[in-house]
Design a protein around this motif. Structure first.
Motif, PDB file in Angstrom:
ATOM      1  N   LYS A   3     104.457 -21.602  27.776  1.00  0.00           N
ATOM      2  CA  LYS A   3     103.099 -21.185  28.114  1.00  0.00           C
ATOM      3  C   LYS A   3     102.494 -22.087  29.197  1.00  0.00           C
ATOM      4  N   GLU A   4     102.761 -23.398  29.051  1.00  0.00           N
ATOM      5  CA  GLU A   4     102.237 -24.352  30.042  1.00  0.00           C
ATOM      6  C   GLU A   4     102.829 -24.085  31.420  1.00  0.00           C
ATOM      7  N   THR A   7     101.151 -20.955  32.812  1.00  0.00           N
ATOM      8  CA  THR A   7      99.776 -21.152  33.311  1.00  0.00           C
ATOM      9  C   THR A   7      99.764 -21.945  34.610  1.00  0.00           C
ATOM     10  N   SER A   8     100.626 -22.998  34.707  1.00  0.00           N
ATOM     11  CA  SER A   8     100.643 -23.776  35.955  1.00  0.00           C
ATOM     12  C   SER A   8     101.088 -22.905  37.118  1.00  0.00           C
ATOM     13  N   ILE A  12      98.703 -22.207  40.382  1.00  0.00           N
ATOM     14  CA  ILE A  12      99.089 -22.560  41.761  1.00  0.00           C
ATOM     15  C   ILE A  12      99.309 -21.290  42.582  1.00  0.00           C
ATOM     16  N   ILE A  14      97.830 -18.407  42.228  1.00  0.00           N
ATOM     17  CA  ILE A  14      96.534 -17.819  42.613  1.00  0.00           C
ATOM     18  C   ILE A  14      95.949 -18.570  43.804  1.00  0.00           C
ATOM     19  N   ILE A  15      95.957 -19.921  43.710  1.00  0.00           N
ATOM     20  CA  ILE A  15      95.398 -20.715  44.818  1.00  0.00           C
ATOM     21  C   ILE A  15      96.132 -20.398  46.115  1.00  0.00           C
ATOM     22  N   GLY A  16      97.469 -20.400  46.024  1.00  0.00           N
ATOM     23  CA  GLY A  16      98.281 -20.129  47.213  1.00  0.00           C
ATOM     24  C   GLY A  16      97.996 -18.759  47.791  1.00  0.00           C
ATOM     25  N   PHE A  19      94.492 -18.596  49.529  1.00  0.00           N
ATOM     26  CA  PHE A  19      94.481 -19.250  50.844  1.00  0.00           C
ATOM     27  C   PHE A  19      95.379 -18.526  51.836  1.00  0.00           C
ATOM     28  N   LEU A  23      94.132 -17.246  55.411  1.00  0.00           N
ATOM     29  CA  LEU A  23      94.800 -17.656  56.658  1.00  0.00           C
ATOM     30  C   LEU A  23      95.292 -16.453  57.457  1.00  0.00           C
ATOM     31  N   ALA A  26      92.381 -15.103  59.165  1.00  0.00           N
ATOM     32  CA  ALA A  26      91.922 -16.036  60.201  1.00  0.00           C
ATOM     33  C   ALA A  26      92.829 -15.949  61.418  1.00  0.00           C
ATOM     34  N   ALA A  27      94.144 -15.821  61.173  1.00  0.00           N
ATOM     35  CA  ALA A  27      95.088 -15.747  62.290  1.00  0.00           C
ATOM     36  C   ALA A  27      94.781 -14.547  63.167  1.00  0.00           C
TER      37      ALA A  27
ATOM     38  N   LEU B  83      95.015 -28.255  33.179  1.00  0.00           N
ATOM     39  CA  LEU B  83      95.976 -28.294  34.285  1.00  0.00           C
ATOM     40  C   LEU B  83      95.717 -29.468  35.235  1.00  0.00           C
ATOM     41  N   LEU B  86      98.200 -30.932  37.683  1.00  0.00           N
ATOM     42  CA  LEU B  86      98.538 -30.222  38.928  1.00  0.00           C
ATOM     43  C   LEU B  86      97.648 -30.633  40.103  1.00  0.00           C
ATOM     44  N   LEU B  93      97.839 -28.382  48.708  1.00  0.00           N
ATOM     45  CA  LEU B  93      97.880 -26.973  49.120  1.00  0.00           C
ATOM     46  C   LEU B  93      96.567 -26.568  49.792  1.00  0.00           C
ATOM     47  N   PHE B 101      93.497 -23.562  59.044  1.00  0.00           N
ATOM     48  CA  PHE B 101      92.319 -22.762  59.391  1.00  0.00           C
ATOM     49  C   PHE B 101      91.527 -23.432  60.520  1.00  0.00           C
ATOM     50  N   MET B 104      93.310 -23.194  63.900  1.00  0.00           N
ATOM     51  CA  MET B 104      93.127 -21.888  64.547  1.00  0.00           C
ATOM     52  C   MET B 104      91.746 -21.779  65.170  1.00  0.00           C
TER      53      MET B 104
END
Lengths: 327, 206
Positions: A3-4, A7-8, A12, A14-16, A19, A23, A26-27, B83, B86, B93, B101, B104
């Motif tokens: 489970k851990e 979740t990790s 990560i 989701i964050i990735g 962004f 990006l 933005a590009a 977490l 992390l 990240l 960003f 650019m």
């Protein structure tokens, strides 16, 4: 445990993802149009960033060429093919420019000039020049401390017995040495140039003679013997017009001090093919050295002692009977 | 202590007393790399200021919303995942994407600044000062306003150090330096002396 890990990974992930999406947009939003010519020109350049073009590096030169600020053939280092490539990218006609090379116009090695004093200071031409005008008697001499050699990007300059010598093959004609030289004895001349005046002195004969065994005394013999009017005397020093020069080497042969460099091994000799010769005497008329003998309607011959391989007869012959061959 | 005074103190403390370059020794790479000319140093510190403040705000949100989601408790969720381990990878990240960003944006809006910064803009990606500020903000338990104040102060401190240092290095170019010390050795010595000078701010805020 599982489970851990899950979740990790999700966190990560989701964050990735967030962004990544930002990006990507933005590009698109901040997209900058880069002239494709710049990259193409840059690829055709030597890329050694020598600065010979006057810009800080190949990148900026490529940019300036693309905007038309710099000349298409402004890079002194690149080969003919590379220049043609750049011209093609820019869609203009390639101007033909003879590649240059740097020459140190002084052959006054330590044993041939009068030394004013023993120098044991820092190994720098400018420092030596500042000390009573240098240790060599002549003020137009190469000081041989190697400032030019140090700025040369291609290691083309070596110091031998107090004189800098440029390797014609290695030299890329960036002109850095000529700028660095405190005595201004380095000049850029066409790579195929032959013969070369190897003295920069503007002094009168007597003064030169008193300090150097191999300096130009400004006697003007080279100008007198030149059959092509290619040598001009200016301030006691000859100047060769390489457009007129036919590489005969007569000036070098007659120079009383031997300050004109010419590779006599390269000197050619004319040869008349008997079957083709029609006895028109054009070659005889063209020869400035009386090296052709033979009467009208008869086969002509070259007198090998007098011929200097100047091409005049070769160009004059209407039947292509004259060839230039190595001695 | 009122809220406002605390904010001012945080800014001054981050900029002078606990200067990130000269007291905490973070972000030494751009400090030595981009400090040859005042002009580029100014550009670099502007870029760092922007990235630092943005990064701190976003890392603060990432910490609060994803890594340590206490808000889930209000929704009645039990077994809230912790977490925090992390933190480093998540922050890197965030900072890396943010620098991309900014790169650019600068390329579009200010090409001359873009070419002046050169390789150093991507270097902010792995700039320990930016990551350091983000981590310290969390460790000190600052709220959002204090986070902004601290990271702004840190960026000002970074800019102050790098611009002063660039000024010193410009002067050094024309100084008569013993041969073995020319270049980086003398720069490192100058940096050390600056660091000693900044130690004088210790005890400014007691």
């Amino acid at each position: 445990m599982f489970k851990e890990l899950l979740t990790s990974a999700i966190a990560i992930g989701i964050i990735g993802l967030v962004f990544g999406i930002i990006l990507a947009f933005a590009a698109k939003f901040f997209h900058v149009q880069i002239d494709s010519k710049i990259a193409a020109i840059r690829a055709a350049l030597p890329g050694i960033n020598c600065g010979g073009c006057g810009y800080p590096g190949c990148d900026l030169f490529a940019e300036k060429v693309s905007t038309g600020e710099a000349r298409v053939n402004g890079c002194p280092v690149s080969s003919k093919e590379q220049k043609a490539e750049i011209a093609k990218i820019m869609g203009v006609e390639q101007e033909d420019v003879e590649p240059l090379f740097a020459v140190v116009r002084c052959i006054g090695t330590n044993d041939k000039v009068t030394m004013k004093y023993e120098y044991e200071g820092i190994q720098d031409c400018a420092a030596l020049a500042a000390l009573g005008g240098g240790n060599k008697g002549c003020e137009y001499s190469c000081l041989g401390m190697g400032n030019c050699s140090r700025v040369c990007p291609t290691d083309a300059i070596e110091i031998d017995n107090g004189i800098a010598i440029v390797d014609r093959k290695k030299c890329i004609a960036c002109g850095k040495c000529a700028i660095e030289c405190p005595r201004d004895v380095i000049s850029l001349i066409p790579k195929s140039a032959e013969p070369i005046i190897m003295c920069s002195s503007l002094n009168r004969g007597k003064e030169v003679k008193s300090v150097c065994k191999v300096g130009c005394i400004g006697c003007g013999i080279c100008k007198k013997v030149c059959q092509f009017d290619a040598i001009e005397m200016k301030d006691n020093n000859p100047i060769i017009d390489y457009k007129k020069c036919e590489d005969c080497g007569l000036c070098a042969e007659k120079c009383p001090t031997g300050c004109i460099e010419f590779d006599f091994k390269k000197r050619k000799i004319a040869f008349i093919e008997e079957e083709k010769c029609i006895g028109c005497t054009l070659c005889k008329k063209a020869c400035q050295f009386e090296a052709v003998e033979g009467e009208r309607k008869e086969i002509h011959k070259i007198i090998s002692d007098k011929c200097v391989g100047c091409r005049a007869c070769y160009e004059a012959c209407p039947t292509d009977a004259v060839h230039l061959i190595s001695r | 202590m009122t809220g406002f005074t605390k904010i001012v103190l945080i800014v001054i403390s981050a900029a002078l007393v606990n200067n990130y370059v000269l007291s905490r020794y973070l972000g030494i790479c751009p400090f030595l790399g981009v400090s040859k000319k005042v002009e580029t140093a100014v550009g670099m510190s502007a870029a760092v200021t922007f990235v630092m403040v943005m990064a701190s705000v976003i890392t603060f949100l990432v910490q609060d919303l994803i890594l340590q989601p206490t808000w889930l408790a209000k929704l009645g969720v039990e077994n809230i995942p912790d977490l925090r381990f992390l933190q480093t990878i998540a922050f890197i990240l965030v900072i890396a994407s943010l620098v991309q960003f900014v790169e650019m944006m600068i390329q579009k809006t200010n090409p001359s600044l873009y070419s002046a910064l050169g390789v150093y803009l991507p270097l902010i990606t792995t700039n320990c000062a930016v990551l350091g500020v983000a981590v310290i903000n969390i460790r000190e338990g600052y709220n959002l306003v204090e986070t902004v104040a601290n990271s702004f102060g840190a960026a000002i401190g970074f800019g102050l150090a790098i611009i002063l240092f660039a000024g010193i290095r410009e002067r050094l170019e024309y100084s008569d330096i013993p041969k073995p010390f020319i270049g980086f050795p003398i720069a490192l010595i100058a940096a050390g002396l600056m660091s000693v000078a900044f130690l004088g701010f210790n005890g400014l805020i007691g």
